[in-house]
Design a protein around this motif. Sequence first.
Motif, mmCIF file in Angstrom:
data_model
loop_
_atom_site.group_PDB
_atom_site.id
_atom_site.type_symbol
_atom_site.label_atom_id
_atom_site.label_comp_id
_atom_site.label_asym_id
_atom_site.label_seq_id
_atom_site.Cartn_x
_atom_site.Cartn_y
_atom_site.Cartn_z
ATOM 1 N N UNK A 249 0.854 -1.186 0.000
ATOM 2 C CA UNK A 249 0.000 0.000 0.000
ATOM 3 C C UNK A 249 0.888 1.232 0.000
ATOM 4 N N UNK A 250 0.633 2.160 -0.893
ATOM 5 C CA UNK A 250 1.414 3.385 -0.980
ATOM 6 C C UNK A 250 0.581 4.609 -0.658
ATOM 7 N N UNK A 251 1.110 5.479 0.230
ATOM 8 C CA UNK A 251 0.443 6.725 0.583
ATOM 9 C C UNK A 251 1.287 7.874 0.060
ATOM 10 N N UNK A 252 0.763 8.691 -0.812
ATOM 11 C CA UNK A 252 1.478 9.836 -1.358
ATOM 12 C C UNK A 252 1.124 11.098 -0.572
ATOM 13 N N UNK A 253 2.151 11.743 0.005
ATOM 14 C CA UNK A 253 1.969 12.953 0.804
ATOM 15 C C UNK A 253 2.637 14.151 0.122
ATOM 16 N N UNK A 254 2.030 15.302 0.303
ATOM 17 C CA UNK A 254 2.694 16.556 -0.033
ATOM 18 C C UNK A 254 3.426 17.059 1.207
ATOM 19 N N UNK A 255 4.397 17.893 0.982
ATOM 20 C CA UNK A 255 5.172 18.422 2.109
ATOM 21 C C UNK A 255 4.261 19.187 3.068
ATOM 22 N N UNK A 256 4.493 18.957 4.366
ATOM 23 C CA UNK A 256 3.780 19.665 5.439
ATOM 24 C C UNK A 256 2.287 19.332 5.468
ATOM 25 N N UNK A 257 1.890 18.174 4.913
ATOM 26 C CA UNK A 257 0.500 17.730 5.001
ATOM 27 C C UNK A 257 0.454 16.372 5.683
ATOM 28 N N UNK A 258 -0.526 16.192 6.575
ATOM 29 C CA UNK A 258 -0.629 14.952 7.343
ATOM 30 C C UNK A 258 -1.550 13.925 6.697
ATOM 31 N N UNK A 259 -2.282 14.317 5.682
ATOM 32 C CA UNK A 259 -3.205 13.410 5.016
ATOM 33 C C UNK A 259 -2.739 13.182 3.586
ATOM 34 N N UNK A 260 -2.660 11.926 3.145
ATOM 35 C CA UNK A 260 -2.188 11.656 1.773
ATOM 36 C C UNK A 260 -3.182 12.179 0.739
ATOM 37 N N UNK A 261 -2.652 12.691 -0.356
ATOM 38 C CA UNK A 261 -3.511 13.152 -1.441
ATOM 39 C C UNK A 261 -3.834 12.025 -2.419
ATOM 40 N N UNK A 262 -3.137 10.888 -2.283
ATOM 41 C CA UNK A 262 -3.410 9.738 -3.142
ATOM 42 C C UNK A 262 -2.946 8.471 -2.435
ATOM 43 N N UNK A 263 -3.738 7.389 -2.590
ATOM 44 C CA UNK A 263 -3.373 6.089 -2.035
ATOM 45 C C UNK A 263 -3.586 5.021 -3.114
ATOM 46 N N UNK A 264 -2.740 4.004 -3.096
ATOM 47 C CA UNK A 264 -2.874 2.909 -4.053
ATOM 48 C C UNK A 264 -2.378 1.620 -3.408
ATOM 49 N N UNK A 265 -2.743 0.501 -4.021
ATOM 50 C CA UNK A 265 -2.409 -0.804 -3.451
ATOM 51 C C UNK A 265 -2.190 -1.788 -4.598
ATOM 52 N N UNK A 266 -1.178 -2.647 -4.460
ATOM 53 C CA UNK A 266 -0.892 -3.638 -5.493
ATOM 54 C C UNK A 266 -0.236 -4.871 -4.881
ATOM 55 N N UNK A 267 -0.341 -5.973 -5.605
ATOM 56 C CA UNK A 267 0.346 -7.221 -5.230
ATOM 57 C C UNK A 267 1.670 -7.290 -5.981
ATOM 58 N N UNK A 268 2.729 -7.672 -5.276
ATOM 59 C CA UNK A 268 4.053 -7.699 -5.892
ATOM 60 C C UNK A 268 4.781 -8.968 -5.488
ATOM 61 N N UNK A 269 5.521 -9.513 -6.440
ATOM 62 C CA UNK A 269 6.400 -10.639 -6.166
ATOM 63 C C UNK A 269 7.489 -10.660 -7.217
ATOM 64 N N UNK A 270 8.577 -11.369 -6.925
ATOM 65 C CA UNK A 270 9.679 -11.491 -7.867
ATOM 66 C C UNK A 270 9.973 -12.962 -8.108
ATOM 67 N N UNK A 271 10.360 -13.283 -9.336
ATOM 68 C CA UNK A 271 10.695 -14.654 -9.705
ATOM 69 C C UNK A 271 11.974 -14.643 -10.520
ATOM 70 N N UNK A 272 12.733 -15.707 -10.366
ATOM 71 C CA UNK A 272 13.978 -15.851 -11.120
ATOM 72 C C UNK A 272 13.703 -16.554 -12.439
ATOM 73 N N UNK A 273 13.962 -15.879 -13.525
ATOM 74 C CA UNK A 273 13.777 -16.411 -14.862
ATOM 75 C C UNK A 273 15.143 -16.626 -15.521
#
Length: 217
Positions: free
Chosen positions: A150-174
């Motif tokens: 989950x990612x919370x994007x903040x602007x400087x000097x603000x306590x509430x994020x202006x954007x939030x997003x969420x994703x599933x991530x994994x890495x594999x050796x190919x």
Amino acid sequence: MSYLAPGSPENVALAQHVNGRLRAESRIIAARAFLFRAAGAGIFVALLGIGAGAAAYGYATMNQFDAAAERIAAAMQAALSDVTLKTKGEVTLTDNTLRVEGLPKGGGGGVPTPTQAQLGQDAVPASKAPVNTTFTVFKQVPYLDGQIVSGWNFRANEDKPFQQYCYFSRRSNEPKGQVEIKIDLAMDGKVLPQPQKSDVNLGILATNCVWHDGKSL
């Protein structure tokens, strides 16, 4: 009453003619009987072949679906293996993104906090244009052999994020190197539309997203 004497040539010829006629009719009857028997046997064999073909087609179709399910399961298993978990911080300067791994611990509770040098407050473009500084806080939840980020994007000097997003991530050796698999799940607290041809249920994975206001989907 016969007008021909017994044993006369005419009587013998008549008898031979009658016998020939009877033998011919007997052969015709036998031929018809054989034809009927052959037709019945042919129909029986044809029906038997149709039944066997239908059974073979049904069996092949079932095996095809089973094989497809096994291939999908194998692909999902391969796609959800060998993941590396890392703590990351992100600082965004206008259109440029600065990623910092292994941020120093600061503040209370051992929460990673970027230093002034890492934030680069004095960094400006060659055009001397104004710079807007934002930063991102990541929350990671282990899931299977990957993680829900989950990612919370903040602007400087603000306590509430202006954007939030969420994703599933994994890495594999190919064979060609390490590959990162990323599946976007939600944005600003709302699950993204479910792809029609995807076997991954976004709604189930999104229940592991962490939102700034603490609300759940």
